[in-house]
Enzyme design. Structure first.
Site, PDB file in Angstrom:
ATOM      1  N   ASP A   1      26.028  73.361  56.700  1.00  0.00           N
ATOM      2  CA  ASP A   1      25.764  72.441  57.790  1.00  0.00           C
ATOM      3  C   ASP A   1      26.689  71.242  57.723  1.00  0.00           C
ATOM      4  O   ASP A   1      27.312  70.843  58.709  1.00  0.00           O
ATOM      5  CB  ASP A   1      24.309  71.979  57.670  1.00  0.00           C
ATOM      6  CG  ASP A   1      23.723  71.704  59.011  1.00  0.00           C
ATOM      7  OD1 ASP A   1      22.627  71.147  59.042  1.00  0.00           O
ATOM      8  OD2 ASP A   1      24.370  72.045  60.005  1.00  0.00           O
TER       9      ASP A   1
ATOM     10  N   ASP B   1      17.039  73.541  62.802  1.00  0.00           N
ATOM     11  CA  ASP B   1      16.396  72.576  61.917  1.00  0.00           C
ATOM     12  C   ASP B   1      14.915  72.839  61.807  1.00  0.00           C
ATOM     13  O   ASP B   1      14.358  72.896  60.707  1.00  0.00           O
ATOM     14  CB  ASP B   1      16.586  71.161  62.463  1.00  0.00           C
ATOM     15  CG  ASP B   1      17.973  70.659  62.244  1.00  0.00           C
ATOM     16  OD1 ASP B   1      18.418  69.825  63.039  1.00  0.00           O
ATOM     17  OD2 ASP B   1      18.593  71.113  61.282  1.00  0.00           O
TER      18      ASP B   1
END
Lengths: 156, 407
Positions: free
Chosen positions: B208, B328
């Protein structure tokens, strides 16, 4: 609720911005009342939702697609255009900007009521009646048996 | 605190405490409910599974095997290899999406999104519902079930697509369906073996950071492309409802609504003039993506045969609302769900850690005002708290309880 002056000012701004469906302001009480109605947004999202012309298209689409065995679309139609149902019950039906939307939403409401009645009746009969009412075919229709029979549930 | 009830039209601007707090609450509530649902599903569906001899034997053998040291090393190796493969596939698919977006294959991307959402909602979600019905022995008949579920999936698919392609959908319905999709995917991810899950979470956190912040990262490219073309991202993103700050004039509401819509249509002619006339405090178009596609993992999740490529970014939409990628939601819930398979004390600790990490990320977002990765801080803190709880806190609490000192 807003004052009448502020309402007509805002409504004139809304005319400039939005669409041709809204009627011209006049000084009769009925128009002020419909002006109060017209100041609201037609959707439950308020200013984040659709404009009136988009709402007509949307309500019509939800209503027509609901006939494909989808009463949930009718329910969402009623939920989404709740201000149309709630705030505009007393204005005249023909001279109001929400009128086309309201037509479809009312019909969706009737559709939801009918579909819910039928579905609940059938489902409750099935649940409460059980094997005694239906005989051995109850076991063939109940969902957990169907799932196990076709191997949809696989306890890994 | 007299500034709090400020929704009347002639009042001064609400205080920063009200608007900022409201926005943060509007992103914390969905994340928390997603995690809560996954924990509930994990506890209901795993402890109440239909017991039979083979599953008991399998549990026993796996429990005894995990104690020996050599098996831990094997687990670790397998976990690292699996997560490396996963990350490689995610990178490849994200670059593919960047390429498709660059060459304006928007319709293909949209139909792929519709297709994959429908598969996830109907097949994976349906299986969860069937598990629940089986466990509770609800005497629902198959006709009603199929009708209701057909309705649910189709309406969900319509709700997920951006409002420009569908006619329009209540915002709350879209948000609820996004949370439900995250719950489904996170639940199926908790079926991964334990070491694989942790290795995957750590490598995703590292990926990420790389993908969003490095100049060559695929997600950064995607975000920059979307900003430069003023289009929406081809991804599943949760957008919190914006807080109306000093919305006293009617035309400003209309302008804000058009701005919100302008981010969804392709470069409408009057969007530039309106964006310059509204002085929103965060006036940079920052968005993020979380495109979804699942990869077939090592045979234990045979049901997931759609591509999964979730990343989570956090950023700001044009109306100032906070946007959080669905990846997320999924990976926070996977972490908490995996901890829930062990014990609940860790669940509470990891929940607090993740919320703290989310707060830190929001703070950094307010500071840097660009798309930021939302996974690393929260996953790092969550992992730290899990390890600390499992190996330190539990020992402490158990010894205290056994010795009747406290608890």
């Amino acid at each position: 609720m807003e004052e009448d002056v502020g309402t007509t000012q805002r409504r004139e701004q809304a005319f400039d911005e939005e669409n041709q469906i809204l009627i011209q302001p006049s000084s009769t009480p009925r128009s002020i009342q419909s002006a109060v109605c017209a100041n609201q947004w037609p959707t439950i999202d308020g200013s984040l939702g659709l404009s009136v012309e988009d709402s007509v298209i949307c309500a019509r689409k939800f209503f027509l697609w609901g006939f494909c065995l989808m009463p949930l679309l009718w329910a969402i139609n009623c939920f989404y255009f709740w201000p149309v149902l709630r705030f505009c019950t007393r204005s005249s039906s023909s001279a109001h900007p929400f009128a086309p939307v309201r037509k479809y939403v009312l019909r969706s409401a009737i559709g939801v009521a009918l579909a819910t009645t039928i579905l609940f009746t059938w489902s409750l009969t099935f649940m409460v009646g059980g094997v005694g009412l239906f005989g051995p075919s109850w076991n063939d229709l109940v969902m957990y048996n169907v799932a196990e029979k076709y191997g949809l549930i696989d306890w890994t | 605190m007299s500034e709090i009830p400020l929704l009347r039209e002639n009042s001064p601007q609400p205080s920063i405490l009200f608007t900022l707090g409201e926005e943060i609450v509007r992103i914390i509530i969905p994340v928390s409910s997603c995690m809560l649902l996954v924990v509930l599903l994990v506890t209901i569906l795993d402890t109440d599974s239909i017991p039979d001899l083979s599953s008991i034997l399998a549990d026993f053998s796996s429990a005894s095997a995990s104690v020996s040291v050599s098996s831990i090393w094997d687990d670790l190796k397998g976990a690292l290899i699996t997560s490396a493969i996963f990350i490689a596939m995610i990178t490849a698919v994200t670059f593919l999406i960047v390429v498709l977006f660059y060459f304006r294959f928007n319709r293909f991307l949209k139909s792929y999104m519709i297709f994959s959402s429908f598969i996830v909602l109907s097949l994976l979600g349906g299986q969860i519902c069937l598990y629940l019905i089986s466990v509770s022995r609800l005497p629902l008949d198959s006709i009603t079930f199929f009708l209701l579920f057909f309705n649910f999936s189709v309406v969900g698919t319509v709700a997920i697509v951006p409002a420009s392609t569908s006619g329009g959908m209540p915002l709350i319905i879209t948000q609820l369906y996004l949370i439900w999709i995250a719950v489904i995917v996170a639940y199926w991810f908790t079926h991964l073996p334990e070491w694989t899950t942790w290795a995957l979470l750590v490598s995703l956190a590292v990926y990420d950071i790389a993908a969003v912040l490095l100049p060559g990262g695929p997600l950064r490219l995607l975000v920059e492309l979307a900003i430069s073309r003023n289009e929406e991202l081809p991804a599943l993103v949760y957008e919190a409802r914006p807080v109306n700050v000093a919305a006293s004039v009617g035309d400003r509401d209309g302008v804000r609504r058009r701005l919100w819509r302008a981010s969804e249509h392709e470069a409408p002619p009057n969007s530039d003039s309106e964006s310059s006339s509204v002085s929103v405090s965060r006036n940079c178009l920052i968005e993020e993506d979380s495109s979804e596609s699942a990869i077939p993992l090592n045979g234990q999740i045979a049901e997931e045969d759609s591509e999964l490529n979730p990343e989570g970014r956090i950023g700001l939409g044009t109306s100032g609302a906070i946007k959080l990628g669905l990846g997320d939601f999924i990976f926070y819930s996977v972490l908490v769900g995996r901890v829930a398979l062990y014990d609940f004390m860790g669940v509470y600790a990891c929940y607090l850690a993740i919320m703290g990490g989310l707060g830190v990320t929001l703070l950094l977002l307010a500071f840097y005002r660009k798309a930021l990765p939302a996974l690393p801080v929260s996953i790092g803190l969550g992992l730290l708290f899990y390890v600390a709880t499992r190996f330190l806190l539990e020992e402490f609490v158990t010894q205290c309880s056994v010795s009747l000192i406290m608890f």
